[in-house]
Scaffold this active site. Structure first.
Site, PDB file in Angstrom:
ATOM      1  N   TYR A  83      -2.942  -7.639  16.722  1.00  0.00           N
ATOM      2  CA  TYR A  83      -2.905  -6.705  15.821  1.00  0.00           C
ATOM      3  C   TYR A  83      -4.126  -5.625  15.687  1.00  0.00           C
ATOM      4  O   TYR A  83      -4.196  -4.580  15.217  1.00  0.00           O
ATOM      5  CB  TYR A  83      -2.977  -7.552  14.299  1.00  0.00           C
ATOM      6  CG  TYR A  83      -3.034  -6.849  13.249  1.00  0.00           C
ATOM      7  CD1 TYR A  83      -1.896  -6.258  12.451  1.00  0.00           C
ATOM      8  CD2 TYR A  83      -4.235  -6.658  12.406  1.00  0.00           C
ATOM      9  CE1 TYR A  83      -1.788  -5.445  11.520  1.00  0.00           C
ATOM     10  CE2 TYR A  83      -4.131  -5.806  11.253  1.00  0.00           C
ATOM     11  CZ  TYR A  83      -3.297  -5.297  10.931  1.00  0.00           C
ATOM     12  OH  TYR A  83      -3.243  -4.682   9.466  1.00  0.00           O
ATOM     13  N   ILE A 128       0.721  -1.092  -0.204  1.00  0.00           N
ATOM     14  CA  ILE A 128       0.090  -0.133   0.117  1.00  0.00           C
ATOM     15  C   ILE A 128       0.792   1.289   0.165  1.00  0.00           C
ATOM     16  O   ILE A 128       0.589   2.199  -0.674  1.00  0.00           O
ATOM     17  CB  ILE A 128      -0.985  -0.023   1.088  1.00  0.00           C
ATOM     18  CG1 ILE A 128      -1.990  -1.063   1.041  1.00  0.00           C
ATOM     19  CG2 ILE A 128      -1.485   1.452   1.429  1.00  0.00           C
ATOM     20  CD1 ILE A 128      -2.805  -1.371   2.184  1.00  0.00           C
ATOM     21  N   VAL A 179      -9.209  -5.942   3.125  1.00  0.00           N
ATOM     22  CA  VAL A 179      -8.427  -6.953   2.832  1.00  0.00           C
ATOM     23  C   VAL A 179      -7.832  -6.566   1.492  1.00  0.00           C
ATOM     24  O   VAL A 179      -8.453  -6.280   0.483  1.00  0.00           O
ATOM     25  CB  VAL A 179      -9.030  -8.379   2.772  1.00  0.00           C
ATOM     26  CG1 VAL A 179      -9.291  -8.948   4.090  1.00  0.00           C
ATOM     27  CG2 VAL A 179     -10.292  -8.459   1.958  1.00  0.00           C
TER      28      VAL A 179
HETATM   29  N1  LIG Z   1      -2.758  -5.805   3.132  1.00  0.00           N
HETATM   30  C1  LIG Z   1      -4.058  -5.668   3.934  1.00  0.00           C
HETATM   31  O1  LIG Z   1      -4.936  -6.407   3.811  1.00  0.00           O
HETATM   32  C2  LIG Z   1      -4.201  -4.529   5.150  1.00  0.00           C
HETATM   33  C3  LIG Z   1      -5.452  -4.219   5.363  1.00  0.00           C
HETATM   34  C4  LIG Z   1      -5.775  -3.368   6.442  1.00  0.00           C
HETATM   35  C5  LIG Z   1      -4.797  -2.357   6.738  1.00  0.00           C
HETATM   36  N2  LIG Z   1      -3.325  -2.498   6.227  1.00  0.00           N
HETATM   37  C6  LIG Z   1      -2.262  -1.664   6.722  1.00  0.00           C
HETATM   38  O2  LIG Z   1      -1.696  -0.902   5.453  1.00  0.00           O
HETATM   39  C7  LIG Z   1      -0.388  -0.764   5.917  1.00  0.00           C
HETATM   40  C8  LIG Z   1       0.325  -1.272   4.772  1.00  0.00           C
HETATM   41  O3  LIG Z   1       0.233  -2.853   4.707  1.00  0.00           O
HETATM   42  P1  LIG Z   1       0.651  -3.638   3.555  1.00  0.00           P
HETATM   43  O4  LIG Z   1      -0.265  -4.537   3.498  1.00  0.00           O
HETATM   44  O5  LIG Z   1       1.083  -2.696   2.312  1.00  0.00           O
HETATM   45  O6  LIG Z   1       1.980  -4.305   4.200  1.00  0.00           O
HETATM   46  P2  LIG Z   1       3.380  -4.542   3.733  1.00  0.00           P
HETATM   47  O7  LIG Z   1       3.984  -5.725   4.563  1.00  0.00           O
HETATM   48  O8  LIG Z   1       3.170  -4.969   2.115  1.00  0.00           O
HETATM   49  O9  LIG Z   1       4.079  -3.250   3.939  1.00  0.00           O
HETATM   50  C9  LIG Z   1       4.391  -2.875   5.244  1.00  0.00           C
HETATM   51  C10 LIG Z   1       5.666  -2.067   5.016  1.00  0.00           C
HETATM   52  O10 LIG Z   1       5.975  -1.585   6.434  1.00  0.00           O
HETATM   53  C11 LIG Z   1       7.452  -1.623   6.259  1.00  0.00           C
HETATM   54  N3  LIG Z   1       7.970  -1.781   7.909  1.00  0.00           N
HETATM   55  C12 LIG Z   1       7.610  -2.757   8.657  1.00  0.00           C
HETATM   56  N4  LIG Z   1       8.087  -2.391  10.054  1.00  0.00           N
HETATM   57  C13 LIG Z   1       9.043  -1.303   9.516  1.00  0.00           C
HETATM   58  C14 LIG Z   1       9.676  -0.657  10.646  1.00  0.00           C
HETATM   59  N5  LIG Z   1       9.745  -1.195  11.856  1.00  0.00           N
HETATM   60  N6  LIG Z   1      10.291   0.482  10.081  1.00  0.00           N
HETATM   61  C15 LIG Z   1       9.973   0.885   8.816  1.00  0.00           C
HETATM   62  N7  LIG Z   1       9.199   0.196   7.962  1.00  0.00           N
HETATM   63  C16 LIG Z   1       8.640  -0.863   8.455  1.00  0.00           C
HETATM   64  C17 LIG Z   1       7.744  -3.091   5.552  1.00  0.00           C
HETATM   65  O11 LIG Z   1       9.220  -3.162   5.440  1.00  0.00           O
HETATM   66  C18 LIG Z   1       6.646  -3.087   4.681  1.00  0.00           C
HETATM   67  O12 LIG Z   1       7.417  -2.609   3.445  1.00  0.00           O
HETATM   68  C19 LIG Z   1      -0.247  -1.242   7.302  1.00  0.00           C
HETATM   69  O13 LIG Z   1      -0.184  -0.362   8.267  1.00  0.00           O
HETATM   70  C20 LIG Z   1      -1.136  -2.270   7.480  1.00  0.00           C
HETATM   71  O14 LIG Z   1      -1.397  -2.892   8.747  1.00  0.00           O
HETATM   72  C21 LIG Z   1      -3.357  -3.613   5.274  1.00  0.00           C
END
Ligand SMILES: NC(=O)c1ccc[n+]([C@@H]2O[C@H](COP(=O)([O-])OP(=O)(O)OC[C@H]3O[C@@H](n4cnc5c(N)ncnc54)[C@H](O)[C@@H]3O)[C@@H](O)[C@H]2O)c1
Length: 262
Positions: free
Chosen positions: A158, A19, A190
């Site tokens: 979470y 995202i 999701v």
């Molecule tokens: N994918 C989903 O279904 C979903 C749903 C609801 C919310 N979200 C939220 O959206 C956001 C992005 O999620 P995503 O699905 O793209 O996840 P992702 O795992 O693809 O991306 C998350 C990024 O955060 C980085 N990250 C993790 N820990 C870190 C740290 N300590 N310091 C710096 N960077 C760090 C990771 O390296 C990664 O690039 C998150 O906040 C997640 O909780 C995702």
């Protein structure tokens, strides 16, 4: 490009993929300069591609958002590279799950360190910077989740971290309103990203499912009939960052195909 973010500086954490990367791409398409942050020392392939295609408007800064000293240096470096920050997209997070009676301290500490402590102190530091700079039109977008709206038996830590994101968004919005700084959150449903590969594997482990089964199921259960894509979330982030959202603050916007109604 319609230029909704021209002459703005957008800082995105967790921008290496998923995202965060899609939001960075959408902000660049609207004319913003972007500081992209993730934990790996070198930019991901996706960030490297954006650097090639938008050279002078993309800076990559590695930082672990749980390290408050690194965060302080990060904000200074971002300002030096790209000027005052107009928009923070506070997106970095990690996922884990386990049955409630097996949820351990290590998982709790890690999830709260990244998703709550990291989120809060990045936001606090950037808000101080925005107040000091008096940046017109400044705003913060925190990445919450539908998981923050309702608990889940297997996903307690979470879910709690994402409920905290919604609460901090509301408090920060009220604290910053006198400064004209808006603070909102997005609650994705999701979304098909690298994180969901991990989520699916954990559901397979704890619910005895085949790999890929949970992911297919959650997509079919969405009222709009599919999982979201990172681009589906990016449009909402551009809107909240833009002047079109100038009278919106303290809100958590569901972007989830109809999963949650509030
Ligand atoms: N994918 C989903 O279904 C979903 C749903 C609801 C919310 N979200 C939220 O959206 C956001 C992005 O999620 P995503 O699905 O793209 O996840 P992702 O795992 O693809 O991306 C998350 C990024 O955060 C980085 N990250 C993790 N820990 C870190 C740290 N300590 N310091 C710096 N960077 C760090 C990771 O390296 C990664 O690039 C998150 O906040 C997640 O909780 C995702």
């Amino acid at each position: 490009m319609t230029g909704r973010l021209v002459q703005t500086h957008v800082l995105v954490t967790g921008a290496g993929g998923g995202i965060g990367l899609a939001i960075a791409e959408a902000c660049l398409a609207e004319g913003a300069r972007c500081t992209l942050v993730d934990r790996s020392p070198a930019p991901s392939d996706g960030v490297a591609l954006l650097q090639r295609t938008h050279s002078t408007r993309v800076v990559y800064l590695p930082a672990d958002v749980t390290d408050t000293n690194a965060v302080a240096q990060l904000i200074d470096a971002a300002q030096t590279a790209n000027g005052p920050v107009h928009t923070l997209v506070n997106n970095a997070a990690v996922f884990d799950m386990a049955p409630l009676l097996e949820s351990d301290e290590a998982s709790f500490d890690h999830l709260f360190a990244v998703n709550v402590k990291g989120m809060f102190f990045v936001m606090q530091r950037v808000l101080q910077h925005m107040v000091d700079a008096g940046t017109a039109g400044a705003s913060v977008i925190n990445m919450a989740s539908q998981a923050g709206r309702r608990g889940e038996a297997l996903v307690s830590h979470y879910c709690a971290t994402k409920a905290a994101v919604i609460s901090y968004t509301q408090s920060a919005a009220l604290a910053m309103a006198p400064h004209g700084i808006r603070v909102n959150a997005i609650a994705p449903g999701v979304v098909d990203t690298p994180m969901w590969g991990h989520v699916d594997a954990l559901f397979a482990k704890y619910e005895g499912r085949q790999p890929g089964e949970k992911k297919r199921q959650v997509g079919l259960e969405v009222p709009l009939g599919r999982m979201g894509t990172p681009d589906d979330i990016a449009g909402a982030a551009v809107f909240l960052a833009s002047d079109e959202a100038r009278y919106i603050t303290a809100q958590t916007l569901n972007v989830d195909g109809g999963n949650v109604m509030s």
